[in-house]
Design a protein around this motif. Structure first.
Motif, mmCIF file in Angstrom:
data_model
loop_
_atom_site.group_PDB
_atom_site.id
_atom_site.type_symbol
_atom_site.label_atom_id
_atom_site.label_comp_id
_atom_site.label_asym_id
_atom_site.label_seq_id
_atom_site.Cartn_x
_atom_site.Cartn_y
_atom_site.Cartn_z
ATOM 1 N N PRO A 154 56.505 75.482 -80.115
ATOM 2 C CA PRO A 154 56.563 76.158 -78.807
ATOM 3 C C PRO A 154 55.794 75.441 -77.693
ATOM 4 N N GLY A 155 56.185 74.224 -77.409
ATOM 5 C CA GLY A 155 55.552 73.442 -76.351
ATOM 6 C C GLY A 155 56.274 72.117 -76.212
ATOM 7 N N VAL A 184 50.919 76.454 -74.702
ATOM 8 C CA VAL A 184 50.372 77.552 -73.898
ATOM 9 C C VAL A 184 50.097 78.805 -74.731
ATOM 10 N N ASN A 185 50.975 79.096 -75.702
ATOM 11 C CA ASN A 185 50.810 80.335 -76.472
ATOM 12 C C ASN A 185 50.190 80.130 -77.854
ATOM 13 N N ASN A 199 60.855 70.642 -79.543
ATOM 14 C CA ASN A 199 60.566 71.918 -78.895
ATOM 15 C C ASN A 199 61.397 73.030 -79.556
ATOM 16 N N ASP A 200 60.824 74.229 -79.676
ATOM 17 C CA ASP A 200 61.510 75.336 -80.370
ATOM 18 C C ASP A 200 62.813 75.759 -79.693
ATOM 19 N N ALA A 201 62.817 75.807 -78.350
ATOM 20 C CA ALA A 201 64.045 76.217 -77.652
ATOM 21 C C ALA A 201 65.117 75.134 -77.786
ATOM 22 N N THR A 245 65.141 81.345 -74.444
ATOM 23 C CA THR A 245 64.644 82.170 -75.545
ATOM 24 C C THR A 245 63.592 83.136 -75.015
ATOM 25 N N GLY A 257 56.762 83.535 -75.496
ATOM 26 C CA GLY A 257 56.973 82.715 -74.305
ATOM 27 C C GLY A 257 58.420 82.777 -73.860
ATOM 28 N N PHE A 258 58.720 82.016 -72.818
ATOM 29 C CA PHE A 258 60.089 81.907 -72.304
ATOM 30 C C PHE A 258 60.515 80.460 -72.524
ATOM 31 N N GLY A 259 61.435 80.244 -73.454
ATOM 32 C CA GLY A 259 61.862 78.887 -73.778
ATOM 33 C C GLY A 259 63.160 78.543 -73.075
ATOM 34 N N GLU A 300 61.028 72.669 -69.246
ATOM 35 C CA GLU A 300 60.072 73.774 -69.354
ATOM 36 C C GLU A 300 60.279 74.776 -68.229
ATOM 37 N N HIS A 319 57.585 77.814 -67.277
ATOM 38 C CA HIS A 319 56.412 77.681 -66.415
ATOM 39 C C HIS A 319 56.786 77.279 -64.993
ATOM 40 N N GLU A 379 58.063 82.878 -67.403
ATOM 41 C CA GLU A 379 57.325 83.413 -68.555
ATOM 42 C C GLU A 379 56.418 84.584 -68.150
HETATM 43 C C1 BGC Z 1 56.520 76.850 -73.902
HETATM 44 C C2 BGC Z 1 57.862 76.277 -74.271
HETATM 45 C C3 BGC Z 1 58.476 77.095 -75.389
HETATM 46 C C4 BGC Z 1 58.528 78.560 -75.018
HETATM 47 C C5 BGC Z 1 59.055 79.434 -76.138
HETATM 48 C C6 BGC Z 1 56.684 78.318 -73.553
HETATM 49 O O1 BGC Z 1 55.442 78.847 -73.213
HETATM 50 O O2 BGC Z 1 55.942 76.147 -72.822
HETATM 51 O O3 BGC Z 1 57.741 74.933 -74.642
HETATM 52 O O4 BGC Z 1 59.766 76.621 -75.675
HETATM 53 O O5 BGC Z 1 57.244 79.018 -74.654
HETATM 54 O O6 BGC Z 1 58.273 79.344 -77.267
#
Ligand code: BGC
Length: 235
Positions: free
Chosen positions: A71-72, A83-84, A110-112, A130, A134-136, A150, A153, A163
């Protein structure tokens, strides 16, 4: 060395802000095992998250390689933002560390982006968002990924990011009705920016989307986050 490529098993791992999930995929990306999940250990530093993955991996049986959705921002296996999770992830070589721990080749994105690979048709402009902790976001052009976009953010409205306005913390604060109204505005804003052929909405909170969606917007199940793992080994 695996002799029959058809028997290669890929352990797919989805690291989230609230849960770490794992499942084994066959060579075509179909699930071979049940998805298992552990709460993301807190504070979510690299070592404890890697331990959680090792526990999940041990319970998943045999596998030959590992795909991870993180998730980043991820560049060449190194995590650049989280971030999370925890600041200790900044500049952490997850690919090498996990590969040493599991003794298998590992690829991380990255997860998304990984979720997107599990969802897209591979034609035209396809956008994936997603909704979870967070918001992916992920953007694909004819199946080719534009990596590490991203949007979460990025400014959305009232001086707040996507997000901040639509992440899980805000959903719990404002309730489903207002959250859905905001999401509707976000969809309209993304449509006018990207003019996508399709928008896919996934993540753990996609089940709380409760509105009439435009015809080119589809909800995708959260398991898609793991199914996309096979795409990391396509070359
Ligand atoms: C992260 C993204 C990630 C998303 C979902 C965001 O805070 O910056 O990289 O895809 O959360 O996990």
């Amino acid at each position: 060395m695996v002799e029959d490529n058809g028997s290669i098993r890929t352990l797919s791992v989805d690291i989230g802000g609230s849960g770490v999930k794992a499942m084994v995929l066959d060579i075509t990306g179909n699930p071979l095992t049940e998805r298992t999940r552990l709460d993301t250990p807190q504070p979510a530093k690299p070592e404890v998250v890697i331990n959680a993955i090792a526990v999940l991996a041990a319970a998943q049986g045999e596998f030959h390689r590992v795909s991870v959705g993180f998730p980043g921002v991820v560049r060449q296996g190194v995590t650049e933002t989280a971030v999370n999770l925890h600041p200790d992830w900044i500049g952490f070589d997850l690919e090498t560390a996990l590969s040493k721990c599991l003794n298998k080749p590992v690829r991380v994105i990255n997860d998304a982006d990984m979720q997107g690979f599990g969802a897209i048709a591979g034609k035209g402009v396809e956008l994936v968002v997603t909704l979870g902790t967070g918001f992916g976001s992920a953007l694909f052009i004819d199946g080719k990924l534009v990596p590490n976009m991203e949007m979460g953010h990025h400014q959305f409205r009232k001086g707040k990011t996507y997000e901040e306005q639509l992440g899980r913390a805000e959903l719990e604060k404002i309730g489903e009705k207002r959250w859905n109204r905001r999401l509707e505005k976000a969809i309209a804003s993304l449509q006018s920016l990207f003019n996508y052929d399709y928008l896919y909405i996934g993540g753990g909170e996609a089940v709380r989307v409760n509105m009439q969606l435009p015809l080119n917007v589809k909800l995708i199940p959260n398991i898609t986050g793991l199914l996309g793992g096979i795409a990391l080994w396509r070359d």
